[in-house]
Design a protein around this motif. Structure first.
Motif, PDB file in Angstrom:
ATOM      1  N   SER A 134       0.831  -1.206   0.000  1.00 58.23           N
ATOM      2  CA  SER A 134       0.000   0.000   0.000  1.00 58.23           C
ATOM      3  C   SER A 134       0.863   1.254   0.000  1.00 58.23           C
ATOM      4  O   SER A 134       0.581   2.228  -0.714  1.00 58.23           O
ATOM      5  CB  SER A 134      -0.922   0.003   1.227  1.00 58.23           C
ATOM      6  N   MET A 135       1.941   1.236   0.779  1.00 61.39           N
ATOM      7  CA  MET A 135       2.859   2.380   0.802  1.00 61.39           C
ATOM      8  C   MET A 135       3.528   2.557  -0.559  1.00 61.39           C
ATOM      9  O   MET A 135       3.745   3.691  -1.013  1.00 61.39           O
ATOM     10  CB  MET A 135       3.924   2.170   1.884  1.00 61.39           C
ATOM     11  N   ALA A 136       3.869   1.454  -1.205  1.00 57.98           N
ATOM     12  CA  ALA A 136       4.487   1.532  -2.530  1.00 57.98           C
ATOM     13  C   ALA A 136       3.528   2.159  -3.536  1.00 57.98           C
ATOM     14  O   ALA A 136       3.929   3.016  -4.334  1.00 57.98           O
ATOM     15  CB  ALA A 136       4.914   0.140  -2.983  1.00 57.98           C
ATOM     16  N   ARG A 137       2.264   1.735  -3.521  1.00 62.38           N
ATOM     17  CA  ARG A 137       1.275   2.332  -4.436  1.00 62.38           C
ATOM     18  C   ARG A 137       1.140   3.822  -4.168  1.00 62.38           C
ATOM     19  O   ARG A 137       1.042   4.640  -5.094  1.00 62.38           O
ATOM     20  CB  ARG A 137      -0.078   1.642  -4.279  1.00 62.38           C
ATOM     21  N   ASN A 138       1.151   4.200  -2.889  1.00 61.86           N
ATOM     22  CA  ASN A 138       1.024   5.606  -2.529  1.00 61.86           C
ATOM     23  C   ASN A 138       2.234   6.411  -2.997  1.00 61.86           C
ATOM     24  O   ASN A 138       2.117   7.584  -3.390  1.00 61.86           O
ATOM     25  CB  ASN A 138       0.877   5.732  -1.006  1.00 61.86           C
ATOM     26  N   ALA A 139       3.413   5.769  -2.977  1.00 58.71           N
ATOM     27  CA  ALA A 139       4.637   6.448  -3.405  1.00 58.71           C
ATOM     28  C   ALA A 139       4.679   6.686  -4.904  1.00 58.71           C
ATOM     29  O   ALA A 139       5.511   7.453  -5.388  1.00 58.71           O
ATOM     30  CB  ALA A 139       5.859   5.629  -2.982  1.00 58.71           C
ATOM     31  N   LEU A 140       3.780   6.026  -5.661  1.00 57.44           N
ATOM     32  CA  LEU A 140       3.755   6.176  -7.120  1.00 57.44           C
ATOM     33  C   LEU A 140       2.797   7.274  -7.577  1.00 57.44           C
ATOM     34  O   LEU A 140       2.674   7.526  -8.778  1.00 57.44           O
ATOM     35  CB  LEU A 140       3.351   4.850  -7.771  1.00 57.44           C
ATOM     36  N   LEU A 141       2.113   7.932  -6.625  1.00 60.69           N
ATOM     37  CA  LEU A 141       1.130   8.951  -6.997  1.00 60.69           C
ATOM     38  C   LEU A 141       1.803  10.209  -7.543  1.00 60.69           C
ATOM     39  O   LEU A 141       1.203  10.955  -8.311  1.00 60.69           O
ATOM     40  CB  LEU A 141       0.257   9.301  -5.786  1.00 60.69           C
ATOM     41  N   ARG A 142       3.046  10.462  -7.121  1.00 59.75           N
ATOM     42  CA  ARG A 142       3.780  11.627  -7.619  1.00 59.75           C
ATOM     43  C   ARG A 142       4.870  11.126  -8.554  1.00 59.75           C
ATOM     44  O   ARG A 142       5.816  10.457  -8.124  1.00 59.75           O
ATOM     45  CB  ARG A 142       4.372  12.431  -6.460  1.00 59.75           C
ATOM     46  N   THR A 143       4.722  11.438  -9.824  1.00 63.05           N
ATOM     47  CA  THR A 143       5.638  10.915 -10.843  1.00 63.05           C
ATOM     48  C   THR A 143       6.573  12.013 -11.347  1.00 63.05           C
ATOM     49  O   THR A 143       6.253  13.205 -11.249  1.00 63.05           O
ATOM     50  CB  THR A 143       4.840  10.343 -12.024  1.00 63.05           C
ATOM     51  N   PRO A 144       7.717  11.648 -11.912  1.00 63.17           N
ATOM     52  CA  PRO A 144       8.637  12.661 -12.447  1.00 63.17           C
ATOM     53  C   PRO A 144       8.035  13.358 -13.659  1.00 63.17           C
ATOM     54  O   PRO A 144       7.228  12.765 -14.393  1.00 63.17           O
ATOM     55  CB  PRO A 144       9.873  11.839 -12.828  1.00 63.17           C
ATOM     56  N   PRO A 145       8.412  14.601 -13.903  1.00 61.13           N
ATOM     57  CA  PRO A 145       7.783  15.415 -14.963  1.00 61.13           C
ATOM     58  C   PRO A 145       8.396  15.177 -16.342  1.00 61.13           C
ATOM     59  O   PRO A 145       8.919  16.102 -16.975  1.00 61.13           O
ATOM     60  CB  PRO A 145       8.037  16.846 -14.478  1.00 61.13           C
ATOM     61  N   LEU A 146       8.297  13.936 -16.833  1.00 67.29           N
ATOM     62  CA  LEU A 146       8.822  13.603 -18.156  1.00 67.29           C
ATOM     63  C   LEU A 146       7.716  13.051 -19.032  1.00 67.29           C
ATOM     64  O   LEU A 146       6.921  12.204 -18.592  1.00 67.29           O
ATOM     65  CB  LEU A 146       9.951  12.570 -18.053  1.00 67.29           C
ATOM     66  N   GLY A 147       7.672  13.520 -20.282  1.00 63.81           N
ATOM     67  CA  GLY A 147       6.713  12.992 -21.239  1.00 63.81           C
ATOM     68  C   GLY A 147       7.269  11.763 -21.939  1.00 63.81           C
ATOM     69  O   GLY A 147       8.344  11.239 -21.595  1.00 63.81           O
ATOM     70  N   PHE A 148       6.544  11.298 -22.969  1.00 63.12           N
ATOM     71  CA  PHE A 148       6.898  10.051 -23.667  1.00 63.12           C
ATOM     72  C   PHE A 148       8.277  10.149 -24.314  1.00 63.12           C
ATOM     73  O   PHE A 148       9.043   9.186 -24.333  1.00 63.12           O
ATOM     74  CB  PHE A 148       5.829   9.735 -24.725  1.00 63.12           C
ATOM     75  N   PHE A 149       8.621  11.316 -24.843  1.00 69.37           N
ATOM     76  CA  PHE A 149       9.910  11.492 -25.501  1.00 69.37           C
ATOM     77  C   PHE A 149      10.925  12.209 -24.595  1.00 69.37           C
ATOM     78  O   PHE A 149      11.821  12.890 -25.060  1.00 69.37           O
ATOM     79  CB  PHE A 149       9.735  12.288 -26.801  1.00 69.37           C
ATOM     80  N   LYS A 150      10.742  12.047 -23.286  1.00 71.12           N
ATOM     81  CA  LYS A 150      11.647  12.615 -22.284  1.00 71.12           C
ATOM     82  C   LYS A 150      11.645  14.138 -22.301  1.00 71.12           C
ATOM     83  O   LYS A 150      12.595  14.766 -21.845  1.00 71.12           O
ATOM     84  CB  LYS A 150      13.080  12.083 -22.447  1.00 71.12           C
ATOM     85  N   GLU A 151      10.583  14.743 -22.819  1.00 71.02           N
ATOM     86  CA  GLU A 151      10.495  16.190 -22.710  1.00 71.02           C
ATOM     87  C   GLU A 151       9.864  16.525 -21.356  1.00 71.02           C
ATOM     88  O   GLU A 151       9.139  15.724 -20.780  1.00 71.02           O
ATOM     89  CB  GLU A 151       9.655  16.780 -23.848  1.00 71.02           C
ATOM     90  N   PHE A 152      10.164  17.714 -20.841  1.00 72.10           N
ATOM     91  CA  PHE A 152       9.616  18.121 -19.551  1.00 72.10           C
ATOM     92  C   PHE A 152       8.105  18.347 -19.660  1.00 72.10           C
ATOM     93  O   PHE A 152       7.617  18.941 -20.617  1.00 72.10           O
ATOM     94  CB  PHE A 152      10.276  19.409 -19.058  1.00 72.10           C
TER      95      PHE A 152
END
Length: 623
Positions: free
Chosen positions: A478-496
């Protein structure tokens, strides 16, 4: 010069701050000093007495008390008292009593004032007491580079002096005298491990635990030694040793290499080192007389932050230093609250939560705190006191730059003032019955540190968390799922991918999208491996040692944490230097090509780490 004056001169040459004064000045002091003698049990100064002398203990021992009667400090040969009264309208604030037959040298007020005005080393020394001397050692800004790159081994000038635990206190005292040291390590003779340290005995221990208690000289050292040993590792920096001594109010710090003692660092060693190095302004916090004066120090804390950034300190050093400053604000506010409200009706422990507890605090931060109350707490009789105390501290922190928590995670919220028993049940329920709200609370409260009061209660809660969380795969998933709610700001082609939130439109929040999700995922791994560390870098070291990450991912993750944190830190420092309010949001167009490229790489490592987290902590999967 008469024989008595010559003896005074010889004595002063041995002790700071007189060691820093010119010889001709010392000779004049020796002619103006008056000698006073006090029999054991004699009151030297009462609270509120007029103070017109600086007292230097020549022989014997003196006890200083707080206004409420609690023991503040015990002073021995070479110690000063009365300086705070001279600096504060000649009014004594710490009653002094001769513990033994005591001889003191009295420096008259006009002489004290002259020395204070003419010699910086003298004024710096007398502005703080022995218990906060280390805070003085880290109060100045210049020279931080050398301080933060100096290893603790540089402070060790000799091998440690040790004795077996079956030895007597007489044996210990004689060996300490022969070796000319102020502490001795006690070793476990029956242990299979070579040179395993069982405890430590200091000059102060011999005075307070043996002589003052009239114990026979045949008493075993095992009966009087300090066993709750705090030690440093030989590869640590002087900076880290200073923070450890500050946090635990230590005067002697054993240094270990692979579990074996290689030396002992004394407070005097750190002070000698400090003559070339300094760090920040904690001492000013403890000198503040009220909350309004504390609020004026917020700018000093920010200036300290900027200076450390400009001197190329790393994120761990900066986070640790700012966390110590934050703890110091809390500690002083709590002291002021108790002065205003009176002693607490029941014991308590004030907690720091989140980034302060992890030693990862920066200048843009809100306050997260709570209180553990004794099980004897009665709401009807005691609530008003603790509500007033919490309000005083939280309002004071807000005035010092630690904004109110928008989520209400503050001691001023009655929900976060619980008894020890209630906290234990609360954490147990969060782990055994995870919900969306309890998981959010866990990400904050599972990083906790005691800053004032009964600190051992905080450690007991930390042990309960580790014990229960490690045995609960469902909670970890459950903690792991919660830790995935905030993701890094990268798009499909690694653009911000930019934020779209009004004030910080077309920017990236480096806390929300970088350092916070990194701290979240490292926390999950740390709970799973039983790591006792709270700092994310230290937790990651334990996780790497546990060998649960794919090969090579641990060092990559450490590099990503450091780079994202330093971009965030430098951005805040630039804001401060430009006179802007610092924040966590950066605009990619304001970054250099180097920063943009490496920031994308760091976010990519975070993304991969989150994918592994999701894989490893699936419900029902054995970890």
């Amino acid at each position: 010069m008469e024989a008595e004056q010559q003896e005074i001169l010889s004595f002063m040459r041995q002790w700071a701050p007189f060691t820093a004064l010119p010889e001709e000045v010392l000779e004049r002091i020796a002619t103006e000093v008056e000698v006073a003698y006090y029999r054991a049990g004699t009151i030297i100064l009462q609270y509120g007495d007029a103070v017109h002398d600086l007292y230097l203990v020549r022989s014997g021992a003196v006890e200083l008390y707080r206004r409420n009667g609690e023991l503040h400090n015990r002073l021995s040969e070479g110690s000063l008292f009365g300086q705070m009264g001279l600096l504060m309208n000649n009014k004594n604030r710490l009653p002094a009593t001769a513990l033994e037959d005591t001889l003191v040298y009295c420096l008259p007020e006009p002489l004290f004032n002259e020395l204070y005005e003419r010699f910086e080393a003298f004024s710096d020394f007398v502005e703080v007491g022995e218990s906060t001397r280390l805070r003085h050692a880290v109060s100045r800004h210049q020279g931080a580079n050398e301080l933060m790159t100096s290893g603790i081994r540089e402070l060790i000038s000799r091998d440690p002096v040790s004795i077996g635990r079956s030895a007597s206190v007489f044996d210990a005292a004689r060996k300490m005298t022969e070796e000319g040291v102020s502490s001795i390590l006690v070793l476990n003779e029956e242990s299979d491990a070579e040179q395993e340290v069982a405890g430590i005995i200091t000059d102060r221990d011999l005075r307070t635990r043996v002589l003052a208690e009239e114990l026979p000289s045949s008493t075993s050292v095992a009966e009087v030694m300090s066993t709750d040993l705090v030690a440093a590792e030989s590869d640590q920096y002087v900076f880290e040793a200073m923070l450890t001594m500050l946090r635990y109010n230590l005067h002697h710090l054993p240094v270990l290499h692979r579990g074996r003692p290689v030396g002992v660092v004394a407070l005097s060693d750190v002070m000698r080192h400090e003559s070339r190095n300094s760090l920040f302004v904690v001492r000013h916090i403890f000198r503040a007389h009220d909350a309004d004066e504390l609020a004026t120090i917020a700018d000093d804390a920010r200036a300290c932050f900027v200076r450390m950034v400009n001197e190329d300190a790393n994120s761990h050093m900066i986070g640790s230093a700012m966390a110590v400053i934050g703890r110091s604000f809390k500690q002083r506010l709590l002291e002021l609250a108790e002065e205003k409200l009176g002693p607490p009706p029941v014991p308590y422990c004030f907690l720091a939560l989140g980034s302060m507890a992890r030693d990862e605090q920066l200048v843009v931060t809100d306050q997260d705190n709570a209180i553990i109350l004794d099980n004897g707490y009665d709401h009807e009789r005691h609530n008003d006191y603790f509500a007033a105390l919490a309000e005083f501290v939280c309002d004071g922190l807000a005035a010092c730059g630690y904004s109110y928590c928008t989520g209400g995670i503050m001691a001023s919220n009655p929900e976060w003032r619980k008894t020890r028993r209630e906290w234990e049940q609360c954490f147990t329920d969060w782990i055994e019955k995870p919900s969306a709200r309890s998981l959010l609370n866990s990400s904050i409260f599972f990083d906790l540190d005691g800053v004032y009061g009964h600190l051992e209660w905080a450690e007991q809660l930390n042990r309960l968390i580790l014990r229960k969380a490690r045995r609960s795969p469902r909670f970890l998933a459950s903690m792991a799922r919660n830790a995935l709610l905030r993701t890094p700001p990268l798009g499909f082609f690694k653009e911000f991918v930019m934020e779209q939130d009004g004030k910080h439109n077309n920017s990236i929040n480096l806390k929300r999208r970088g350092t916070a999700p990194l701290a979240d995922l490292v926390r999950v791994h740390a709970l799973a491996t039983g790591s006792k560390a709270r700092n994310s870098f230290e937790r990651l070291t334990d996780v790497i040692d546990a060998d649960i990450l794919p090969r090579g991912r641990g060092p990559d993750l450490r590099d990503a944490m450091e780079f994202i944190a330093m971009v965030r830190i430098r951005h805040q420092a630039m804001d401060l230097e430009a006179g802007r309010d610092p924040d966590n949001s950066i605009e990619p167009e304001n970054l250099s090509d180097f920063e943009r490229r490496n920031l994308k790489d760091a976010f990519q490592i975070l993304s991969q780490a989150q994918k592994f987290l999701k894989f490893r902590y699936q419900p029902g999967r054995a970890s």
